[in-house]
Design an enzyme around this catalytic site. Structure first.
Site, PDB file in Angstrom:
ATOM      1  N   ASN A 124     -11.891   2.818 -10.760  1.00 48.31           N
ATOM      2  CA  ASN A 124     -12.055   1.367 -10.725  1.00 48.31           C
ATOM      3  C   ASN A 124     -11.111   0.776  -9.691  1.00 48.31           C
ATOM      4  O   ASN A 124     -10.012   1.293  -9.454  1.00 48.31           O
ATOM      5  CB  ASN A 124     -11.879   0.726 -12.113  1.00 48.31           C
ATOM      6  CG  ASN A 124     -10.548   0.990 -12.780  1.00 48.31           C
ATOM      7  OD1 ASN A 124      -9.920   2.017 -12.551  1.00 48.31           O
ATOM      8  ND2 ASN A 124     -10.120   0.072 -13.615  1.00 48.31           N
ATOM      9  N   GLU A 158      -9.723  -3.034  -8.770  1.00 50.24           N
ATOM     10  CA  GLU A 158      -9.700  -4.426  -9.206  1.00 50.24           C
ATOM     11  C   GLU A 158      -9.297  -5.366  -8.082  1.00 50.24           C
ATOM     12  O   GLU A 158      -8.800  -4.932  -7.040  1.00 50.24           O
ATOM     13  CB  GLU A 158      -8.724  -4.576 -10.390  1.00 50.24           C
ATOM     14  CG  GLU A 158      -9.209  -3.833 -11.628  1.00 50.24           C
ATOM     15  CD  GLU A 158      -8.315  -4.036 -12.844  1.00 50.24           C
ATOM     16  OE1 GLU A 158      -7.167  -4.505 -12.696  1.00 50.24           O
ATOM     17  OE2 GLU A 158      -8.780  -3.723 -13.955  1.00 50.24           O
ATOM     18  N   CYS A 175     -16.241  -1.222 -11.125  1.00 52.82           N
ATOM     19  CA  CYS A 175     -15.985  -0.179 -12.122  1.00 52.82           C
ATOM     20  C   CYS A 175     -16.005   1.209 -11.467  1.00 52.82           C
ATOM     21  O   CYS A 175     -16.664   1.425 -10.452  1.00 52.82           O
ATOM     22  CB  CYS A 175     -17.053  -0.203 -13.198  1.00 52.82           C
ATOM     23  SG  CYS A 175     -17.124  -1.719 -14.157  1.00 52.82           S
ATOM     24  N   GLU A 193     -17.489   3.891 -12.572  1.00 56.23           N
ATOM     25  CA  GLU A 193     -18.813   4.518 -12.621  1.00 56.23           C
ATOM     26  C   GLU A 193     -19.643   4.117 -11.408  1.00 56.23           C
ATOM     27  O   GLU A 193     -20.302   4.946 -10.787  1.00 56.23           O
ATOM     28  CB  GLU A 193     -19.563   4.103 -13.898  1.00 56.23           C
ATOM     29  CG  GLU A 193     -18.873   4.505 -15.183  1.00 56.23           C
ATOM     30  CD  GLU A 193     -17.992   3.396 -15.735  1.00 56.23           C
ATOM     31  OE1 GLU A 193     -17.183   2.827 -14.970  1.00 56.23           O
ATOM     32  OE2 GLU A 193     -18.101   3.106 -16.935  1.00 56.23           O
ATOM     33  N   CYS A 242     -22.755  -1.127 -15.521  1.00 55.03           N
ATOM     34  CA  CYS A 242     -22.771   0.274 -15.071  1.00 55.03           C
ATOM     35  C   CYS A 242     -23.943   1.035 -15.675  1.00 55.03           C
ATOM     36  O   CYS A 242     -24.544   1.879 -15.016  1.00 55.03           O
ATOM     37  CB  CYS A 242     -21.454   0.962 -15.403  1.00 55.03           C
ATOM     38  SG  CYS A 242     -20.141   0.441 -14.285  1.00 55.03           S
TER      39      CYS A 242
HETATM   40 ZN   LIG Z   1     -18.724  -0.823 -15.626  1.00 53.96          ZN
END
Ligand SMILES: [Zn+2]
Length: 140
Positions: free
Chosen positions: A46, A48, A57, A59, A95
């Protein structure tokens, strides 16, 4: 404890590599890895931003990593979250839609676990099928 195979082990190891590089400002660390159609594993973490909603994210970054290398199909995906996070280790709704966008098979396995001190907590490993977690994906 969920029994895992060689692919799941590889995916969890790769997720942990991603996890180490997670760029966290206010959330928690997440790593992910995709087993792609070319037989390779692509990790993600991830990332941010101080602007809420701008980060991505782990994923989706793992899927993007696979796509960058010419893959359009996910065969399996794993996600590893920081043990400190209160939530269950599983992909968010966005996701799940993204995983669905890049899966032809609703039976795609999603391997989820928590990690502590750079190690997978084996008792937290949980494997579900995409269709169990996301039975009604949006398709045009
Ligand atoms: Zn996610």
């Amino acid at each position: 404890m969920t029994k895992i195979g060689e692919t799941e082990r590889k995916l969890l190891d790769a997720s942990l590599r991603g996890f180490r590089n997670a760029y966290v400002l206010w959330g928690f660390k997440v790593g992910a890895a995709v087993f792609a159609e070319d037989g390779q594993v692509y990790e993600g973490c991830n990332v941010e931003s101080w602007i809420s909603g701008l980060g991505t994210c782990a994923e989706r970054n793992a899927v993007n990593h696979a796509v960058l290398h010419g893959n359009r199909k996910i065969k399996e995906i794993a996600v590893v979250m920081d043990a400190d996070s209160r939530s269950e280790p599983r992909p968010c709704g966005a996701c799940l839609q993204y995983i669905s966008d890049f899966s032809t098979n609703p039976q795609v396995k999603i391997v989820m676990a928590k990690a502590e001190k750079e190690k997978i907590l084996s008792k937290t490993v949980n494997i579900r099928k995409l269709e169990e977690l996301f039975p009604f994906p949006y398709k045009k």
